[in-house]
Design a protein around this motif. Structure first.
Motif, PDB file in Angstrom:
ATOM      1  N   ASN A 103       6.504  -2.599   6.724  1.00  0.00           N
ATOM      2  CA  ASN A 103       6.964  -1.292   6.240  1.00  0.00           C
ATOM      3  C   ASN A 103       8.366  -1.352   5.675  1.00  0.00           C
ATOM      4  N   GLU A 104       9.220  -2.190   6.260  1.00  0.00           N
ATOM      5  CA  GLU A 104      10.573  -2.342   5.709  1.00  0.00           C
ATOM      6  C   GLU A 104      10.524  -2.920   4.305  1.00  0.00           C
ATOM      7  N   ARG A 105       9.577  -3.824   4.059  1.00  0.00           N
ATOM      8  CA  ARG A 105       9.426  -4.381   2.711  1.00  0.00           C
ATOM      9  C   ARG A 105       8.776  -3.368   1.763  1.00  0.00           C
ATOM     10  N   ARG A 106       7.788  -2.648   2.259  1.00  0.00           N
ATOM     11  CA  ARG A 106       7.066  -1.678   1.417  1.00  0.00           C
ATOM     12  C   ARG A 106       7.894  -0.446   1.086  1.00  0.00           C
ATOM     13  N   PHE A 107       8.716  -0.021   2.018  1.00  0.00           N
ATOM     14  CA  PHE A 107       9.462   1.227   1.862  1.00  0.00           C
ATOM     15  C   PHE A 107      10.950   0.985   2.062  1.00  0.00           C
ATOM     16  N   PRO A 108      11.600   0.372   1.074  1.00  0.00           N
ATOM     17  CA  PRO A 108      13.040   0.125   1.216  1.00  0.00           C
ATOM     18  C   PRO A 108      13.812   1.439   1.227  1.00  0.00           C
ATOM     19  N   PRO A 109      15.001   1.438   1.817  1.00  0.00           N
ATOM     20  CA  PRO A 109      15.822   2.655   1.806  1.00  0.00           C
ATOM     21  C   PRO A 109      16.125   3.069   0.372  1.00  0.00           C
ATOM     22  N   PRO A 110      16.379   4.355   0.165  1.00  0.00           N
ATOM     23  CA  PRO A 110      16.724   4.815  -1.188  1.00  0.00           C
ATOM     24  C   PRO A 110      17.877   3.986  -1.761  1.00  0.00           C
TER      25      PRO A 110
END
Length: 120
Positions: A103-110
Motif C-alpha cells: 500500500n505504501e508503494r501503491r498510494f504514496p503521500p501527496p
C-alpha cells in the motif's frame, strides 16, 4: 503459563487451539467455517455502530456497557481470524506487514510519485 504475561499472537493461537482441542472442536474449524464465523462476528461489531452518527461512534467507548460489547466483539473477530490463519498457515503479522509495504508503494503521500518509491 500466566496468560496475562503471554500476550503474543503465537501464545494466543496456542491457547485457542488448546481450547478447541479440549472440546474436540477442531473438526469444525475448517477454513470455510472459520471465515463464516469471522464474518458473523464482524457483523455483530458493525451492528453496534449501525445507527450511530459519526460523533456518537467516536464516543462509543465512553459508555461502559457499549464499550464492553465492542471489546467482546473485537475479541471474537480476532479469535476467529487467528484460528483461520492458524489453519491455513498464514502468519498474520507478516501478511499485514507485506500489505502495508504494498500500500505504501501503491498510494504514496501527496506530492510523491510512485517512481520515487520504486527507486533503490
Amino acid at each position: 503459563m500466566d496468560p496475562v504475561n503471554e500476550l503474543d499472537l503465537a501464545s494466543l493461537q496456542r491457547r485457542l487451539a488448546d481450547f478447541a482441542a479440549a472440546r474436540d472442536w477442531q473438526q469444525y474449524h475448517t477454513p470455510k467455517n472459520l471465515v463464516a464465523a469471522l464474518s458473523v462476528e464482524a457483523s455483530e461489531l458493525v451492528e453496534i455502530f449501525q445507527w450511530l452518527t459519526p460523533e456518537e461512534s467516536a464516543r462509543v467507548m465512553d459508555d461502559a456497557g457499549t464499550a464492553h460489547r465492542v471489546t467482546d466483539e473485537v475479541a471474537d473477530v480476532l479469535a476467529y481470524l487467528l484460528q483461520f490463519c492458524e489453519v491455513l498457515g498464514i502468519d498474520p503479522l507478516a501478511a499485514l506487514n507485506a500489505k502495508i509495504d504494498r500500500n505504501e508503494r501503491r498510494f504514496p503521500p501527496p506530492g510523491e510519485s510512485r517512481a520515487a518509491e520504486e527507486e533503490p
